[in-house]
Motif scaffolding. Structure first.
Motif, PDB file in Angstrom:
ATOM      1  N   LYS A 210      40.576  34.846  45.281  1.00 56.90           N
ATOM      2  CA  LYS A 210      39.198  35.177  44.920  1.00 56.90           C
ATOM      3  C   LYS A 210      39.070  36.323  43.919  1.00 56.90           C
ATOM      4  CE  LYS A 210      37.086  32.164  47.533  1.00 56.90           C
ATOM      5  NZ  LYS A 210      36.242  31.100  46.954  1.00 56.90           N
ATOM      6  N   SER A 211      40.125  37.080  43.702  1.00 60.96           N
ATOM      7  CA  SER A 211      40.001  38.231  42.812  1.00 60.96           C
ATOM      8  C   SER A 211      41.310  38.506  42.090  1.00 60.96           C
ATOM      9  CB  SER A 211      39.595  39.482  43.614  1.00 60.96           C
ATOM     10  OG  SER A 211      40.660  39.876  44.468  1.00 60.96           O
ATOM     11  N   LEU A 212      41.220  39.259  40.993  1.00 58.29           N
ATOM     12  CA  LEU A 212      42.413  39.637  40.243  1.00 58.29           C
ATOM     13  C   LEU A 212      43.314  40.519  41.095  1.00 58.29           C
ATOM     14  CD1 LEU A 212      44.060  39.735  37.644  1.00 58.29           C
ATOM     15  CD2 LEU A 212      42.640  41.676  36.898  1.00 58.29           C
ATOM     16  N   TRP A 213      42.691  41.462  41.823  1.00 57.64           N
ATOM     17  CA  TRP A 213      43.482  42.319  42.700  1.00 57.64           C
ATOM     18  C   TRP A 213      44.223  41.476  43.738  1.00 57.64           C
ATOM     19  CZ3 TRP A 213      44.029  43.117  47.863  1.00 57.64           C
ATOM     20  CH2 TRP A 213      44.733  44.255  48.258  1.00 57.64           C
ATOM     21  N   GLY A 214      43.541  40.479  44.295  1.00 58.65           N
ATOM     22  CA  GLY A 214      44.156  39.613  45.281  1.00 58.65           C
ATOM     23  C   GLY A 214      45.334  38.833  44.707  1.00 58.65           C
ATOM     24  N   LYS A 215      45.184  38.355  43.485  1.00 61.20           N
ATOM     25  CA  LYS A 215      46.287  37.621  42.826  1.00 61.20           C
ATOM     26  C   LYS A 215      47.482  38.537  42.601  1.00 61.20           C
ATOM     27  CE  LYS A 215      43.634  34.012  40.416  1.00 61.20           C
ATOM     28  NZ  LYS A 215      42.385  34.182  41.176  1.00 61.20           N
ATOM     29  N   MET A 216      47.212  39.780  42.194  1.00 60.04           N
ATOM     30  CA  MET A 216      48.300  40.744  41.991  1.00 60.04           C
ATOM     31  C   MET A 216      48.994  41.052  43.315  1.00 60.04           C
ATOM     32  SD  MET A 216      46.402  43.335  39.326  1.00 60.04           S
ATOM     33  CE  MET A 216      47.734  44.532  39.415  1.00 60.04           C
ATOM     34  N   TYR A 217      48.211  41.152  44.378  1.00 56.58           N
ATOM     35  CA  TYR A 217      48.760  41.426  45.704  1.00 56.58           C
ATOM     36  C   TYR A 217      49.685  40.293  46.141  1.00 56.58           C
ATOM     37  CZ  TYR A 217      48.740  42.365  50.751  1.00 56.58           C
ATOM     38  OH  TYR A 217      49.107  42.609  52.053  1.00 56.58           O
ATOM     39  N   GLU A 218      49.251  39.057  45.965  1.00 53.72           N
ATOM     40  CA  GLU A 218      50.094  37.922  46.344  1.00 53.72           C
ATOM     41  C   GLU A 218      51.348  37.868  45.482  1.00 53.72           C
ATOM     42  OE1 GLU A 218      49.802  33.086  46.720  1.00 53.72           O
ATOM     43  OE2 GLU A 218      48.411  34.382  47.815  1.00 53.72           O
ATOM     44  N   TYR A 219      51.223  38.210  44.225  1.00 52.69           N
ATOM     45  CA  TYR A 219      52.395  38.225  43.342  1.00 52.69           C
ATOM     46  C   TYR A 219      53.428  39.227  43.862  1.00 52.69           C
ATOM     47  CZ  TYR A 219      55.347  39.064  39.265  1.00 52.69           C
ATOM     48  OH  TYR A 219      56.424  39.216  38.422  1.00 52.69           O
TER      49      TYR A 219
END
Length: 326
Positions: free
Chosen positions: A286-295
């Protein structure tokens, strides 16, 4: 019947997708297909990181003392007493043990002769020591000062052949009491240990979940407290047939405590019946921060799979005597 493609990842050794309760429930409503390539829903546990390879809705099932990370999972089923919209359900692991649960639910219906038949004092079956301040060792040794406690697991095994018992139920049913001790003292974290004890017709001597009385009838088991009260209570009940019978005759649940399987079915169907665009709600989608976290989690997972890293971790455990708790 509509087709539903699902798959399971990161579950424990010996796990069977076809026989698991979630599959049984969903088969009542869908033509369930186990599809590892293109599932519509994946069920995950905590024994790996394969879930990161799937972008479909993720439903976490927790079997260990682990609080769900809703940035990585859309929904979760676990031990914690938390509320989070329609994304979380408390449904402890022991509820999946249908045969043992059935025996535990009816244990108080035994006759006086069955309850008071000749039995040994107490048993203890765990694979490792541990707990806060090595509580398992302290309690085992404390209780052994009163009478012999037969340890039939890998830890503190004192049986004649020094081998773990092949059948825990058959072993436990020959005793009046069972030490039922979790590996952690965490609110809500209740495993099968107390259910195993009841199913075998014994009185559990319990340590673990500090809120256990919210979950089960406190008159049906003994809670290990920080003082000596629990120890005195064990002796008192052991020396009185009337008190022993009375505790054995107590049902494991008080009115309103029992968790019905229907709540699990409703939870799962609510997720699956949503529009596909509404099923995915995790932060990493849902968010850029979330994508970075999963990465970052993906990078960490790759590191954990590195053979050299795992070798060094095992070496460190051996050098410093670090334990795995079970």
């Amino acid at each position: 019947m509509k087709e539903l493609r699902i798959f399971y990842v990161d579950f424990w050794k010996g796990f069977s997708m076809e026989d698991f309760l979630f599959t049984e429930i969903l088969k009542k409503h869908y033509q369930v297909v186990l599809d590892d390539k293109n599932p519509e829903i994946i069920f995950c546990s905590t024994f790996g990181n394969q879930y990161l390879n799937y972008q479909c809705p993720r439903i976490l099932f927790v079997g260990e003392p682990y609080t769900p990370d809703f940035n990585l999972y859309d929904y979760a089923i676990g031990f914690d007493h938390i509320r989070f919209m329609d994304r979380y359900l408390r449904y402890p692991l022991y509820l999946l043990e249908k045969e043992k649960m059935n025996k535990a639910l009816h244990k108080h219906e035994c006759t006086k002769d069955q309850i008071l038949r000749e039995k040994k004092f107490c048993n203890f079956v765990v694979s490792a020591g541990g707990g806060k301040e090595d509580i398992r060792t302290k309690i085992f040794e404390k209780l052994s000062q009163y009478k012999r406690v037969d340890s039939g697991g890998k830890y503190k095994n004192n049986l004649p052949d020094h081998q773990p018992v092949p059948d825990k139920y058959e072993f436990q049913k020959n005793y009046k009491f069972s030490l039922a001790m979790e590996n952690s003292k965490i609110s809500g974290y209740t495993t099968e240990k107390i259910i195993d004890a009841w199913a075998a017709g014994t009185i559990p001597i319990y340590w673990g979940n500090p809120d256990i009385v919210k979950e089960f009838n406190p008159a049906s088991f003994i809670i290990i407290s920080d003082d000596e009260e629990w120890f005195d209570k064990v002796i008192e009940i052991d020396q009185s047939d009337d008190l022993y019978e009375k505790m054995c005759k107590e049902p494991i649940y008080l009115p309103g405590q029992e968790i019905d399987i229907e709540v699990l079915e409703k939870f799962l169907l609510n997720i699956i019946n949503k529009d596909s665009g509404d099923q995915i709600v995790r932060g990493s989608a849902k968010s850029l921060w979330g994508k970075m976290y999963e990465y970052r989690m993906q990078q960490l997972a790759r590191l954990n799979e590195n053979r050299l890293v795992n070798f060094l971790r095992k070496y460190k455990r051996r050098m410093f005597g670090l334990k795995k708790f079970e």
